[in-house]
Design a protein around this motif. Structure first.
Motif, mmCIF file in Angstrom:
data_model
loop_
_atom_site.group_PDB
_atom_site.id
_atom_site.type_symbol
_atom_site.label_atom_id
_atom_site.label_comp_id
_atom_site.label_asym_id
_atom_site.label_seq_id
_atom_site.Cartn_x
_atom_site.Cartn_y
_atom_site.Cartn_z
ATOM 1 N N GLY A 253 46.758 40.746 53.967
ATOM 2 C CA GLY A 253 46.349 40.903 52.567
ATOM 3 C C GLY A 253 47.538 40.848 51.620
ATOM 4 O O GLY A 253 47.471 40.212 50.568
ATOM 5 N N LEU A 254 48.618 41.490 52.004
ATOM 6 C CA LEU A 254 49.813 41.473 51.146
ATOM 7 C C LEU A 254 50.356 40.046 51.018
ATOM 8 O O LEU A 254 50.722 39.604 49.915
ATOM 9 N N ALA A 255 50.380 39.332 52.132
ATOM 10 C CA ALA A 255 50.864 37.938 52.073
ATOM 11 C C ALA A 255 49.968 37.112 51.161
ATOM 12 O O ALA A 255 50.453 36.272 50.380
ATOM 13 N N ALA A 256 48.659 37.375 51.210
ATOM 14 C CA ALA A 256 47.730 36.633 50.347
ATOM 15 C C ALA A 256 48.001 36.963 48.875
ATOM 16 O O ALA A 256 47.904 36.083 48.009
ATOM 17 N N ALA A 257 48.354 38.230 48.598
ATOM 18 C CA ALA A 257 48.665 38.619 47.216
ATOM 19 C C ALA A 257 49.904 37.872 46.731
ATOM 20 O O ALA A 257 49.942 37.368 45.603
ATOM 21 N N ILE A 258 50.907 37.799 47.596
ATOM 22 C CA ILE A 258 52.150 37.099 47.211
ATOM 23 C C ILE A 258 51.866 35.612 46.994
ATOM 24 O O ILE A 258 52.338 35.007 46.020
ATOM 25 N N ASP A 259 51.072 35.042 47.887
ATOM 26 C CA ASP A 259 50.716 33.617 47.725
ATOM 27 C C ASP A 259 49.944 33.408 46.425
ATOM 28 O O ASP A 259 50.159 32.429 45.708
ATOM 29 N N TYR A 260 49.035 34.334 46.138
ATOM 30 C CA TYR A 260 48.245 34.230 44.906
ATOM 31 C C TYR A 260 49.164 34.268 43.681
ATOM 32 O O TYR A 260 49.038 33.441 42.772
ATOM 33 N N LEU A 261 50.098 35.203 43.686
ATOM 34 C CA LEU A 261 51.031 35.309 42.551
ATOM 35 C C LEU A 261 51.845 34.026 42.399
ATOM 36 O O LEU A 261 52.211 33.640 41.288
ATOM 37 N N GLY A 262 52.106 33.386 43.536
ATOM 38 C CA GLY A 262 52.862 32.130 43.527
ATOM 39 C C GLY A 262 52.129 31.016 42.795
ATOM 40 O O GLY A 262 52.744 30.024 42.385
ATOM 41 N N THR A 263 50.809 31.169 42.615
ATOM 42 C CA THR A 263 50.043 30.128 41.914
ATOM 43 C C THR A 263 50.044 30.362 40.403
ATOM 44 O O THR A 263 49.498 29.562 39.655
ATOM 45 N N ILE A 264 50.593 31.486 39.978
ATOM 46 C CA ILE A 264 50.572 31.811 38.545
ATOM 47 C C ILE A 264 51.945 31.547 37.928
ATOM 48 O O ILE A 264 52.970 31.859 38.530
ATOM 49 N N ASP A 265 51.918 30.970 36.746
ATOM 50 C CA ASP A 265 53.154 30.663 36.018
ATOM 51 C C ASP A 265 53.868 31.984 35.687
ATOM 52 O O ASP A 265 53.401 32.756 34.835
ATOM 53 N N ARG A 266 54.981 32.218 36.351
ATOM 54 C CA ARG A 266 55.711 33.497 36.200
ATOM 55 C C ARG A 266 56.158 33.745 34.765
ATOM 56 O O ARG A 266 56.062 34.852 34.247
ATOM 57 N N ALA A 267 56.681 32.678 34.154
ATOM 58 C CA ALA A 267 57.194 32.833 32.783
ATOM 59 C C ALA A 267 56.047 33.200 31.844
ATOM 60 O O ALA A 267 56.190 34.080 30.978
ATOM 61 N N ALA A 268 54.900 32.561 32.051
ATOM 62 C CA ALA A 268 53.741 32.852 31.203
ATOM 63 C C ALA A 268 53.247 34.271 31.445
ATOM 64 O O ALA A 268 52.846 34.976 30.514
ATOM 65 N N MET A 269 53.307 34.681 32.704
ATOM 66 C CA MET A 269 52.871 36.030 33.061
ATOM 67 C C MET A 269 53.749 37.075 32.361
ATOM 68 O O MET A 269 53.247 38.024 31.758
ATOM 69 N N GLU A 270 55.042 36.856 32.428
ATOM 70 C CA GLU A 270 55.963 37.801 31.799
ATOM 71 C C GLU A 270 55.792 37.809 30.279
ATOM 72 O O GLU A 270 55.798 38.870 29.645
ATOM 73 N N ALA A 271 55.613 36.617 29.709
ATOM 74 C CA ALA A 271 55.434 36.523 28.257
ATOM 75 C C ALA A 271 54.146 37.230 27.846
ATOM 76 O O ALA A 271 54.086 37.913 26.806
ATOM 77 N N SER A 272 53.123 37.087 28.666
ATOM 78 C CA SER A 272 51.841 37.693 28.357
ATOM 79 C C SER A 272 51.943 39.224 28.400
ATOM 80 O O SER A 272 51.444 39.926 27.514
ATOM 81 N N GLU A 273 52.605 39.722 29.431
ATOM 82 C CA GLU A 273 52.786 41.178 29.538
ATOM 83 C C GLU A 273 53.603 41.711 28.352
ATOM 84 O O GLU A 273 53.334 42.784 27.824
ATOM 85 N N TRP A 274 54.581 40.930 27.971
ATOM 86 C CA TRP A 274 55.435 41.306 26.843
ATOM 87 C C TRP A 274 54.591 41.380 25.567
ATOM 88 O O TRP A 274 54.706 42.323 24.773
ATOM 89 N N ALA A 275 53.705 40.403 25.392
ATOM 90 C CA ALA A 275 52.840 40.372 24.207
ATOM 91 C C ALA A 275 51.903 41.591 24.197
ATOM 92 O O ALA A 275 51.623 42.156 23.133
#
Ligand SMILES: Cc1ncc(COP(=O)(O)O)c(C=O)c1O
Length: 418
Positions: free
Chosen positions: A297-319
């Motif tokens: 399950g943890l590996a699947a979570a990491i793989d899932y996160l790998g499909t998301i644009d990290r920069a966009a994720m960080e910018a979104s959290e910042w917003a």
């Protein structure tokens, strides 16, 4: 169950398709106390995407057996899935090899394991440097170790804004310091500590460095080789993975020198009543049947996160955090604890005239989940002169509308009860 995910989204960053992301997290689309759930307690534990639920379900439906036995096909499948997960974690942390990745039950167990293993490294009068902003999990195991060895736990000060006081750090890092144990990110303040800088200073004095990454990994991806830390630990359940499993990264050379933490199956090479010898790394530290489906399950979570644009994720959290900060003046008597620049989206606060636990209960009636209490950081509460705070913590699946609902809720509570 009504699907409210679409109605609730207000994208914090246009590059991130929050509507699609929310559909990946079925738990978010439900009513709580007659209101759409706004889950703002991510620092305590984050929610799990379908990719994680499906991977664990698939594992149990098709591949479960005990690992490392090699007696039959299912045993081989389980071992492949389990060791494959270890490789995924290695990649996530950029560790040199999988011998450096030890499964634990979580951050807490990982720190206890390290503290247990470093006993021989310490003598009476030696010092273990922590900080005032540590979670109890990064204080108490060191106190227990200090009790056994005669060493001392020394806390680095924290500034009123919630930053590590670097003057205090430099003053306290001394000839007696043997271990530096510090959080990458504070669970109360959201402060991102300058761990690379701290590690450089500690290494110059041959101090062993232990980084508690529990609150860092949900927001960014650490690189243990670039950090050059000796240990880095985190829990799966804060990284959108299942509970019951965590990770201890340790530099191979140090792990080799450390004694096993628990005895039993799997951690041995050979057992006899005359002499028992230990298994190779990382198995030396993995006594008993491990949490196999949880590793998958943890590996699947990491793989899932790998499909998301990290920069966009960080910018979104910042917003999300920016919006929250901009709304603070709209609640009379509200004070934020922890205002360090560059912090992750964790908002601890108090409101004059209101007890934090009442804030939590009243928000829950509006479907809004936050955390209240001391957040397992009593020394930090003492420092700020409070017994507890209310804490809203955001993840990339949260929306601006949820932030606004939080503040509308707080305004209402303040109006009605103060
Ligand atoms: C900074 C930090 N360290 C350690 C822990 C302990 O994590 P766990 O309970 O998953 O072992 C937490 C959990 O909140 C945390 O926030």
């Amino acid at each position: 169950m009504t699907d409210l995910s679409v109605a609730k989204t207000m994208t914090a960053d246009p590059r991130l398709d929050v509507e699609a992301i929310r559909r990946d997290f079925p738990i978010l689309s439900q009513m709580i106390n007659g209101k759409p759930l706004a889950y703002l307690d991510n620092a305590a534990s984050s929610q799990k995407p379908l990719a994680v639920l499906d991977a664990m379900d698939r594992y149990y439906r098709t591949s479960h057996s005990n690992v490392h036995r090699g007696a039959h096909t299912l045993g081989d499948r389980a071992t492949m899935a389990f060791e494959g997960a270890r490789e995924t974690v290695r990649g996530f942390l950029n560790a040199k090899n999988t011998r450096e990745i030890v499964w634990t039950r979580g951050t807490t167990e990982a720190i206890n394991l390290i503290a247990h293993g470093l006993a021989e490294h310490l003598q009476a009068g030696d010092e273990i440097l922590v900080s005032h902003m540590e979670h109890h999990a990064n204080i108490v195991p060191w106190q227990m170790l200090a009790e056994r060895t005669g060493a001392k736990v020394v806390p680095v000060k924290v500034t009123p804004a919630g930053e590590l006081d670097m003057e205090s750090f430099d003053e306290l890092l001394g000839d007696r310091t043997r271990i530096l144990a510090i959080s990458h990110v504070s669970n109360v303040l959201g402060t991102v500590n300058p761990v690379r800088d701290l590690i450089v200073r500690a290494k110059a004095r041959n101090v062993i460095t232990v980084i508690d990454g529990a609150q860092a990994v949900p927001h960014f991806q650490p690189d243990v080789q670039a950090l050059a830390c000796d240990f880095y630990v985190f829990s799966s359940h804060k990284l959108f993975g299942p509970t019951g499993i965590g990770v201890l990264y340790g530099r191979e050379e140090l792990l080799e020198k450390m004694p096993p933490y628990q005895g039993g199956g799997e951690m041995i090479e050979r057992v006899s009543f005359e002499r028992t010898t230990w298994n190779i790394l990382p198995y030396k530290f993995e006594a008993g049947t491990p949490a196999i489906a949880e590793a998958v399950g943890l590996a699947a979570a990491i793989d899932y996160l790998g499909t998301i644009d990290r920069a966009a994720m960080e910018a979104s959290e910042w917003a999300l955090l920016e919006r929250a900060n901009s709304l603070v003046p709209s609640v009379p008597g509200m004070e934020v604890i922890g205002t360090a620049p560059g912090k992750v989206p964790v908002l601890s606060f108090k409101i004059e005239g209101l007890h934090p636990s009442d804030i939590g209960t009243l928000l829950d009636q509006q479907g809004i989940a936050i955390r209240t209490g001391n957040h397992c950081a009593m020394p930090l509460m003492d420092l700020y002169g409070v017994t507890g705070t209310a804490r809203a913590s955001f993840a990339f699946y949260n929306t601006l509308e949820e932030v606004e609902r939080l503040f509308a809720g707080l305004q209402k509570i303040q109006r009605l009860f103060v």
